[in-house]
Write a protein that holds these residues in place. Structure first.
Motif, PDB file in Angstrom:
ATOM      1  N   SER A 117      -6.375  13.891   4.615  1.00 10.33           N
ATOM      2  CA  SER A 117      -5.793  13.433   3.081  1.00 10.33           C
ATOM      3  C   SER A 117      -5.420  11.746   3.389  1.00 10.33           C
ATOM      4  O   SER A 117      -5.454  11.104   2.332  1.00 10.33           O
ATOM      5  CB  SER A 117      -4.741  14.095   2.613  1.00 10.33           C
ATOM      6  OG  SER A 117      -3.336  13.951   3.502  1.00 10.33           O
ATOM      7  N   TRP A 118      -5.129  11.517   4.573  1.00  6.13           N
ATOM      8  CA  TRP A 118      -4.639  10.029   4.656  1.00  6.13           C
ATOM      9  C   TRP A 118      -5.909   9.251   4.508  1.00  6.13           C
ATOM     10  O   TRP A 118      -5.898   8.141   3.935  1.00  6.13           O
ATOM     11  CB  TRP A 118      -4.086   9.748   6.163  1.00  6.13           C
ATOM     12  CG  TRP A 118      -3.659   8.470   6.263  1.00  6.13           C
ATOM     13  CD1 TRP A 118      -3.184   7.499   5.308  1.00  6.13           C
ATOM     14  CD2 TRP A 118      -3.576   7.703   7.711  1.00  6.13           C
ATOM     15  NE1 TRP A 118      -2.804   6.464   5.904  1.00  6.13           N
ATOM     16  CE2 TRP A 118      -3.176   6.211   7.071  1.00  6.13           C
ATOM     17  CE3 TRP A 118      -3.944   7.866   8.755  1.00  6.13           C
ATOM     18  CZ2 TRP A 118      -2.970   5.207   8.271  1.00  6.13           C
ATOM     19  CZ3 TRP A 118      -3.738   6.855   9.797  1.00  6.13           C
ATOM     20  CH2 TRP A 118      -3.229   5.617   9.676  1.00  6.13           C
ATOM     21  N   ILE A 119      -7.349   9.593   5.199  1.00  7.18           N
ATOM     22  CA  ILE A 119      -8.544   8.955   5.086  1.00  7.18           C
ATOM     23  C   ILE A 119      -8.820   8.781   3.696  1.00  7.18           C
ATOM     24  O   ILE A 119      -9.168   7.739   3.100  1.00  7.18           O
ATOM     25  CB  ILE A 119      -9.425   9.603   5.742  1.00  7.18           C
ATOM     26  CG1 ILE A 119      -9.124   9.580   7.377  1.00  7.18           C
ATOM     27  CG2 ILE A 119     -10.855   8.876   5.592  1.00  7.18           C
ATOM     28  CD1 ILE A 119     -10.173  10.350   8.326  1.00  7.18           C
ATOM     29  N   LEU A 120      -8.866  10.064   2.920  1.00  9.66           N
ATOM     30  CA  LEU A 120      -9.169  10.161   1.277  1.00  9.66           C
ATOM     31  C   LEU A 120      -8.041   9.074   0.762  1.00  9.66           C
ATOM     32  O   LEU A 120      -8.495   8.141  -0.261  1.00  9.66           O
ATOM     33  CB  LEU A 120      -8.909  11.503   1.051  1.00  9.66           C
ATOM     34  CG  LEU A 120      -9.147  11.490  -0.518  1.00  9.66           C
ATOM     35  CD1 LEU A 120     -10.457  10.972  -0.905  1.00  9.66           C
ATOM     36  CD2 LEU A 120      -9.072  13.049  -0.916  1.00  9.66           C
ATOM     37  N   HIS A 121      -6.799   8.881   0.983  1.00 11.25           N
ATOM     38  CA  HIS A 121      -5.753   8.217   0.296  1.00 11.25           C
ATOM     39  C   HIS A 121      -6.079   6.842   0.583  1.00 11.25           C
ATOM     40  O   HIS A 121      -5.848   5.774  -0.406  1.00 11.25           O
ATOM     41  CB  HIS A 121      -4.473   8.527   0.829  1.00 11.25           C
ATOM     42  CG  HIS A 121      -3.349   8.183  -0.133  1.00 11.25           C
ATOM     43  ND1 HIS A 121      -2.175   9.061  -0.219  1.00 11.25           N
ATOM     44  CD2 HIS A 121      -3.296   7.212  -0.806  1.00 11.25           C
ATOM     45  CE1 HIS A 121      -1.294   8.307  -1.036  1.00 11.25           C
ATOM     46  NE2 HIS A 121      -2.005   7.256  -1.405  1.00 11.25           N
ATOM     47  N   ILE A 179       0.267  -1.394   1.311  1.00  9.98           N
ATOM     48  CA  ILE A 179      -0.283  -0.291   0.238  1.00  9.98           C
ATOM     49  C   ILE A 179      -1.417   0.680   0.880  1.00  9.98           C
ATOM     50  O   ILE A 179      -1.402   1.938   0.935  1.00  9.98           O
ATOM     51  CB  ILE A 179      -0.757  -0.777  -0.913  1.00  9.98           C
ATOM     52  CG1 ILE A 179       0.900  -1.233  -2.126  1.00  9.98           C
ATOM     53  CG2 ILE A 179      -1.153   0.662  -2.017  1.00  9.98           C
ATOM     54  CD1 ILE A 179       0.189  -1.986  -3.221  1.00  9.98           C
ATOM     55  N   THR A 180      -2.273   0.144   1.203  1.00  8.25           N
ATOM     56  CA  THR A 180      -3.591   0.605   1.659  1.00  8.25           C
ATOM     57  C   THR A 180      -3.554   1.567   2.948  1.00  8.25           C
ATOM     58  O   THR A 180      -3.872   2.831   3.054  1.00  8.25           O
ATOM     59  CB  THR A 180      -5.042  -0.243   1.741  1.00  8.25           C
ATOM     60  OG1 THR A 180      -4.970  -1.013   0.699  1.00  8.25           O
ATOM     61  CG2 THR A 180      -5.985   0.641   2.309  1.00  8.25           C
ATOM     62  N   PHE A 181      -2.691   0.965   3.907  1.00  9.44           N
ATOM     63  CA  PHE A 181      -2.445   1.521   5.371  1.00  9.44           C
ATOM     64  C   PHE A 181      -1.157   1.969   5.465  1.00  9.44           C
ATOM     65  O   PHE A 181      -0.857   3.102   5.981  1.00  9.44           O
ATOM     66  CB  PHE A 181      -2.959   0.536   6.277  1.00  9.44           C
ATOM     67  CG  PHE A 181      -4.556   0.126   6.244  1.00  9.44           C
ATOM     68  CD1 PHE A 181      -5.446   0.962   6.581  1.00  9.44           C
ATOM     69  CD2 PHE A 181      -4.838  -1.105   5.538  1.00  9.44           C
ATOM     70  CE1 PHE A 181      -6.981   0.460   6.509  1.00  9.44           C
ATOM     71  CE2 PHE A 181      -6.036  -1.387   5.586  1.00  9.44           C
ATOM     72  CZ  PHE A 181      -7.136  -0.508   5.861  1.00  9.44           C
ATOM     73  N   GLY A 182      -0.144   1.305   5.082  1.00 11.52           N
ATOM     74  CA  GLY A 182       1.181   1.803   5.684  1.00 11.52           C
ATOM     75  C   GLY A 182       1.858   2.782   4.579  1.00 11.52           C
ATOM     76  O   GLY A 182       2.163   3.769   4.652  1.00 11.52           O
ATOM     77  N   SER A 241     -13.969   9.089  -4.087  1.00  5.46           N
ATOM     78  CA  SER A 241     -12.720   9.031  -4.699  1.00  5.46           C
ATOM     79  C   SER A 241     -12.683   7.334  -4.964  1.00  5.46           C
ATOM     80  O   SER A 241     -12.184   7.012  -6.214  1.00  5.46           O
ATOM     81  CB  SER A 241     -11.540   9.018  -3.848  1.00  5.46           C
ATOM     82  OG  SER A 241     -11.287   8.147  -2.747  1.00  5.46           O
ATOM     83  N   MET A 242     -13.288   6.629  -4.366  1.00  5.01           N
ATOM     84  CA  MET A 242     -13.487   5.050  -4.635  1.00  5.01           C
ATOM     85  C   MET A 242     -14.199   4.965  -5.945  1.00  5.01           C
ATOM     86  O   MET A 242     -13.954   4.363  -6.873  1.00  5.01           O
ATOM     87  CB  MET A 242     -14.135   4.258  -3.678  1.00  5.01           C
ATOM     88  CG  MET A 242     -13.265   4.308  -2.253  1.00  5.01           C
ATOM     89  SD  MET A 242     -14.117   3.502  -0.777  1.00  5.01           S
ATOM     90  CE  MET A 242     -14.236   1.840  -1.427  1.00  5.01           C
ATOM     91  N   ASP A 297      -6.783   3.967  -2.291  1.00  6.77           N
ATOM     92  CA  ASP A 297      -6.199   2.849  -2.494  1.00  6.77           C
ATOM     93  C   ASP A 297      -6.932   1.529  -2.421  1.00  6.77           C
ATOM     94  O   ASP A 297      -6.629   0.689  -2.958  1.00  6.77           O
ATOM     95  CB  ASP A 297      -5.080   2.665  -1.378  1.00  6.77           C
ATOM     96  CG  ASP A 297      -3.885   3.595  -1.903  1.00  6.77           C
ATOM     97  OD1 ASP A 297      -3.618   4.113  -3.093  1.00  6.77           O
ATOM     98  OD2 ASP A 297      -2.956   4.185  -0.923  1.00  6.77           O
ATOM     99  N   ILE A 298      -8.004   1.546  -1.644  1.00  3.21           N
ATOM    100  CA  ILE A 298      -8.833   0.402  -1.581  1.00  3.21           C
ATOM    101  C   ILE A 298      -9.489   0.261  -2.966  1.00  3.21           C
ATOM    102  O   ILE A 298      -9.515  -0.996  -3.450  1.00  3.21           O
ATOM    103  CB  ILE A 298     -10.087   0.640  -0.542  1.00  3.21           C
ATOM    104  CG1 ILE A 298      -9.620   0.555   1.006  1.00  3.21           C
ATOM    105  CG2 ILE A 298     -11.456  -0.367  -0.832  1.00  3.21           C
ATOM    106  CD1 ILE A 298     -10.406   0.861   1.798  1.00  3.21           C
TER     107      ILE A 298
END
Length: 227
Positions: free
Chosen positions: A205-209, A124-127, A82-83, A213-214
């Motif tokens: 999906s959180w890992i992918l998200h 944004i990336t984690f929260g 995704s990145m 976001d990175i």
């Protein structure tokens, strides 16, 4: 969940997303107040719903009491992909994106500067990614899916996830790019939902998200430095 509880979640989630749009685009409150509103609507309210209406323990309800680490490998692999996709899409479409308008919107409407963007990027990336995955995939999709409403979970969760983002970038893109972004977000939401059926929780999906976001916040840093 039974049919009545499914209806309650649908109504509740639509109201929450409409409220966030009003807060984001109409009231134009500070980023802190906007974030506080999202925490209330995307975390506190659904947690109370799970505990009071569904009468379930939170960790068991979200299937977080037993985590299979091997089941998260696919999330990591797709996250890296995704990145690459996000950065490639920006490079290809940058001539159609009003970069100056985006930065101006962040500065004027949300009072975000290069200095504060560091903290915003971390949130944004984690929260924020955690809030969205808990809400759209944990609270909505997986509860629907585990209750036997598979396609309703896929379509409603993905569509709401896409439309919800209009509140964030309503003034950033042309109408054509907006439609493209909405279609892309719907497809992404669909993939996120499918991915979580492999682990039976929203961690994949959180890992992918996080990975996606990175890439997004990295583009943001680039825009702040160059404009």
């Amino acid at each position: 969940m039974n049919k009545n509880q499914i209806r309650q979640v649908i109504v509740l989630s639509v109201i929450s997303c409409v409220a966030l749009f009003y807060i984001e685009q109409i009231l134009e409150v500070s980023y802190v107040l906007k974030t506080s509103s999202k925490i209330l609507l995307f975390l506190i309210v659904p947690v109370l719903f799970i505990k009071i209406v569904l009468k379930e323990k939170l960790m068991e309800s979200l299937r977080l009491n037993q985590i299979d680490v091997k089941g998260l490998q696919l999330g990591i692999e797709l996250g890296i992909l995704s990145m690459i996709v996000v950065i490639t899409a920006y490079v290809l479409l940058q001539n159609y994106i009003d970069a100056e308008g985006i930065i101006l919107d962040l500065q004027e409407r949300l009072n975000i500067t290069l200095e504060t963007y560091v903290f915003v990027a971390l949130y944004i990336t984690f929260g924020n990614s955690l809030l969205e995955e808990f809400y759209f995939r944990g609270f909505i999709f997986l509860k629907f899916y585990q209750s036997g409403y598979h396609w309703l979970g896929y379509i409603f969760s993905s569509a709401l996830f896409a439309v919800y983002h209009v509140a964030i970038f309503a003034t950033w893109f042309s109408f054509e790019i907006m439609l493209l972004a909405l279609a892309g977000l719907f497809i992404v939401g669909f993939i996120f939902c499918w991915l979580n059926t492999k682990s039976n929780n929203f961690l994949n999906s959180w890992i992918l998200h996080i990975c996606a976001d990175i890439a997004v916040v990295s583009i943001g840093f680039y825009l702040f430095w160059t404009l």
